[in-house]
Design a protein around this motif. Structure first.
Motif, short mmCIF file in Angstrom:
data_model
loop_
_atom_site.label_atom_id
_atom_site.label_comp_id
_atom_site.label_asym_id
_atom_site.label_seq_id
_atom_site.Cartn_x
_atom_site.Cartn_y
_atom_site.Cartn_z
N VAL A 134 0.85 -1.19 0.00
CA VAL A 134 0.00 0.00 0.00
C VAL A 134 0.88 1.24 0.00
CG1 VAL A 134 -1.81 1.24 1.21
CG2 VAL A 134 -1.77 -1.27 1.25
N PRO A 135 0.77 2.09 -1.04
CA PRO A 135 1.59 3.29 -1.08
C PRO A 135 1.06 4.36 -0.12
CG PRO A 135 0.18 3.21 -2.99
CD PRO A 135 -0.05 1.92 -2.26
N PRO A 136 1.88 5.36 0.21
CA PRO A 136 1.40 6.43 1.10
C PRO A 136 0.26 7.22 0.45
CG PRO A 136 3.80 6.42 0.95
CD PRO A 136 3.31 5.49 -0.10
N GLY A 137 -0.63 7.70 1.27
CA GLY A 137 -1.73 8.55 0.81
C GLY A 137 -2.92 7.83 0.24
N VAL A 138 -2.94 6.52 0.25
CA VAL A 138 -4.08 5.78 -0.28
C VAL A 138 -5.18 5.72 0.77
CG1 VAL A 138 -4.88 3.56 -1.12
CG2 VAL A 138 -2.64 4.43 -1.82
N GLU A 139 -6.35 6.15 0.43
CA GLU A 139 -7.50 6.11 1.32
C GLU A 139 -8.67 5.46 0.60
OE1 GLU A 139 -8.30 10.05 2.58
OE2 GLU A 139 -6.43 10.29 3.71
N GLY A 140 -9.63 5.00 1.36
CA GLY A 140 -10.79 4.36 0.77
C GLY A 140 -10.58 2.89 0.53
#
Length: 671
Positions: A134-140
């Motif tokens: 999971v890369p940084p800043g991924v939401e949802g």
């Protein structure tokens, strides 16, 4: 072009402009068709390129490598639809010895140590694992997306808390998996830096083959848009194209029912029906029964040969020549293909690649032959249809390579889009024929208008000549009538007077009386020529004016009791003269024989559609029975009969005489 104009140069100028406009139409239509084809190809290539490219999102991971693990099925595994369901059993991600790296997309064929017809056929499950960090800043939410997996039943599992969990089970949709993408909702994204271990399981027989495209893992919204786009191309577009094709085919059938000579429309209708059958497996669920599924799959694939032949027969109808031998050969071919591809063990063409390869070879040969025919003098719509066939050949060749594994598995089947080309070519052919019919109708109308103008000019000239002839004939007839009346009346009186005067048998008073009768008769003829507008009262008034002084000089008082009468449309100059002669003769008889003091002239409208003219005197009267056969009275009766009327005489000795002339209101006009 032949000058069909009549009046001046306006018609030739208009015809020249019409010819110039028609001469440009074929070039405009050709240019429009070329531009439409180029635009369609550009849009299609753009859409397909877009469907194959990775999503432009930093959080999306486009896996072109995966970890593969395959294993045989256990005998006690659960079954769905008669096929084994793969158990959620795969090695742990940390077991590096159990997994090997493979490049995606890939084609996994049967095991080389097994014969193609091995019995029993062993079952295996292939697990393709990808690890998504999971890369940084991924939401949802996250999702997994696979454009295409073919060859078996599919499951998706996820490694959580030291065990594999079933995330999506598509093993009951294995029949439709060949053309439907896999989209799995993975739930909320874990913290940045976390690793998701995902595996896609595919179960099939060891003697078979499967294909796996590249795998995408990333934000759900991004991958959902891509999945929606892929489903639109692979499922919705074939469905819409087939239904549109079928709707236009029904329109062609309705047209053919009204015009049975247009066989092309009937063939187009059959093509649309068979193509709809051919495309059913793109967008409907396959039958669950094994036998039904086998025959359904055969029907949808074998119908491609029928579609191909029907479209060729349809194309033949747009060429002026006929090729019955070629048509019979094509019909024999399609029947043979239907029999040779039936799902039996003895069928020599049971392979789908073999079937479509034979179709492609025959299609190439026939299209090449049609190209030569079109090049040697085919009409524009026939040439356009041939171009459409070549484009369809290219689309079909792409699909054949896709089936054979020579094209990336992530490509979209393009043959369903050939319906758009066929529809456009059909509409173009109909438009060309419609435009040609309109042009022909315009040319016919121009010719008809020119000929009509010529005929109108001739009719006007003939009418003018006829009017002059009728006028001359009327003048001649009137002249002949006047000559006859003057000869029979005035002429005979003058002649008899002249003879008597020469013999010395007439005194001066008698000569004057005879000459006065001649003058009266001449005046009657002149009065009959006066325009009286078919008015009987006006006619009688002119007679009163002529004879009034003579009656007064003879001591006879006149009573004038005339009522207004409707016009007698049949009262022309000859009939008017007859009326005047009858009344004059009656008044002359009153002067000569009645010894009357008063004479009454009256008119009235009788109740039986008759107009009555009454001449009544108070003279000595006479016995009608004794003089009924007299010459004078008989002439009066004959004149009344020629007028279509009736003359009656009522007289009693010593009580005067009444003469009644009945005339009809309506009477057929005499020539």
């Amino acid at each position: 072009m032949t000058d069909l104009g009549v009046d001046g140069a306006s018609a030739p100028a208009g015809a020249a402009r019409a010819d110039a406009s028609r001469s440009w139409r074929p070039w405009r239509m050709r240019l429009a068709w070329v531009l439409a084809v180029l635009a369609l190809l550009s849009v299609g290539l753009g859409l397909l390129a877009r469907s194959s490219l990775p999503v432009n999102d930093a959080a999306d991971r486009h896996f072109d490598h995966a970890w593969l693990h395959s294993r045989p099925f256990a005998t006690n595994q659960m079954r769905i639809d008669g096929r084994p369901r793969p158990q959620v059993e795969a090695p742990e991600p940390s077991d590096t010895a159990a997994w090997r790296s493979v490049a995606l997309p890939l084609v996994e064929s049967r095991r080389p140590d097994l014969p193609a017809q091995a019995q029993p056929r062993p079952l295996r499950v292939w697990w393709y694992r990808v690890d998504y960090v999971v890369p940084p800043g991924v939401e949802g939410a996250l999702a997994l997306y696979v454009p295409r997996i073919t060859g078996g039943a599919v499951q998706v599992i996820q490694y959580e808390q030291d065990h594999w969990r079933l995330a999506w089970d598509g093993s009951d949709r294995w029949r439709e998996q060949w053309n439907r993408p896999v989209f799995v909702d993975l739930g909320a994204a874990p913290p940045a830096g976390s690793t998701l271990h995902l595996a896609i399981g595919l179960v099939r027989y060891d003697t078979g083959q499967h294909r796996m495209s590249r795998i995408d893992v990333g934000p759900r919204e991004t991958l959902a848009a891509r999945d929606s786009w892929r489903r639109a191309l692979q499922l919705t577009a074939p469905e819409v194209g087939s239904l549109t094709f079928l709707a236009l085919g029904l329109f062609a059938l309705v047209y053919w029912l009204r015009r049975r000579r247009g066989q092309a429309y009937l063939l187009f209708f059959f093509s649309s029906v068979v193509w709809t059958l051919r495309s059913l497996h793109y967008f409907i669920d396959m039958p669950a029964d094994k036998v039904a599924y086998t025959w359904f799959w055969w029907a949808t694939n074998a119908s491609l040969s029928w579609v191909m032949i029907l479209i060729y027969l349809f194309a033949f109808r747009f060429d002026a020549r006929r090729y019955p031998r070629v048509e019979r050969a094509l019909i024999v071919f399609v029947v043979a293909m239907s029999l040779l591809t039936m799902p039996f063990e003895w069928s020599p063409l049971s392979s789908l690649v073999q079937q479509h390869l034979v179709n492609a070879v025959v299609a190439f040969m026939v299209t090449t032959w049609l190209t030569i025919v079109a090049w040697r003098g085919g009409r524009i719509e026939f040439r356009v249809i041939v171009v459409t066939l070549w484009l369809s050949e290219l689309l079909g060749a792409h699909d054949l390579l896709l089936i054979a594994g020579r094209v990336s598995i992530e490509s979209v089947y393009l043959l369903p889009f050939a319906t758009i080309l066929v529809l456009l070519s059909f509409l173009f052919a109909v438009q060309v024929r419609y435009a040609a019919a309109i042009d022909q109708a315009e040319r016919v109308n121009v010719g008809l208008e020119a000929r009509l103008a010529v005929r109108e000019a001739e009719l006007r000239a003939n009418h003018e000549r006829l009017r002059l002839i009728e006028r001359e004939q009327a003048l001649l007839l009137e002249r002949q009538r006047l000559m006859r009346d003057m000869h029979d009346g005035l002429g005979s009186t003058l002649m008899s007077t002249l003879v008597l005067a020469e013999q010395g048998n007439l005194e001066q008073g008698a000569v004057a009386a005879l000459l006065r009768e001649c003058v009266d008769d001449l005046r009657l003829v002149i009065d009959s020529l006066e325009p009286i507008e078919h008015d009987l009262v006006t006619l009688l008034a002119s007679l009163r004016h002529r004879l009034g002084r003579r009656l007064e000089a003879a001591g006879l008082r006149m009573q004038w009791e005339v009522d207004d009468l409707p016009p007698l449309h049949w009262l022309n100059p000859p009939d008017a003269l007859q009326v005047l002669r009858i009344v004059q003769e009656v008044l002359t008889n009153v002067l000569k024989h009645a010894a009357a003091r008063t004479v009454r002239i009256a008119t009235r409208l009788a109740g039986d559609g008759q107009v009555q003219v009454l001449v009544e005197d108070d003279g000595c009267g006479f016995d009608v029975a004794l003089v009924e056969q007299g010459r004078g009275l008989r002439h009066l009766v004959q004149r009344a009969a020629r007028l279509g009327g009736r003359l009656s005489i009522d007289s009693v000795a010593g009580r005067g005489t009444r003469v009644t002339l009945d005339l009809p209101l309506q009477r057929e006009t005499r020539a």
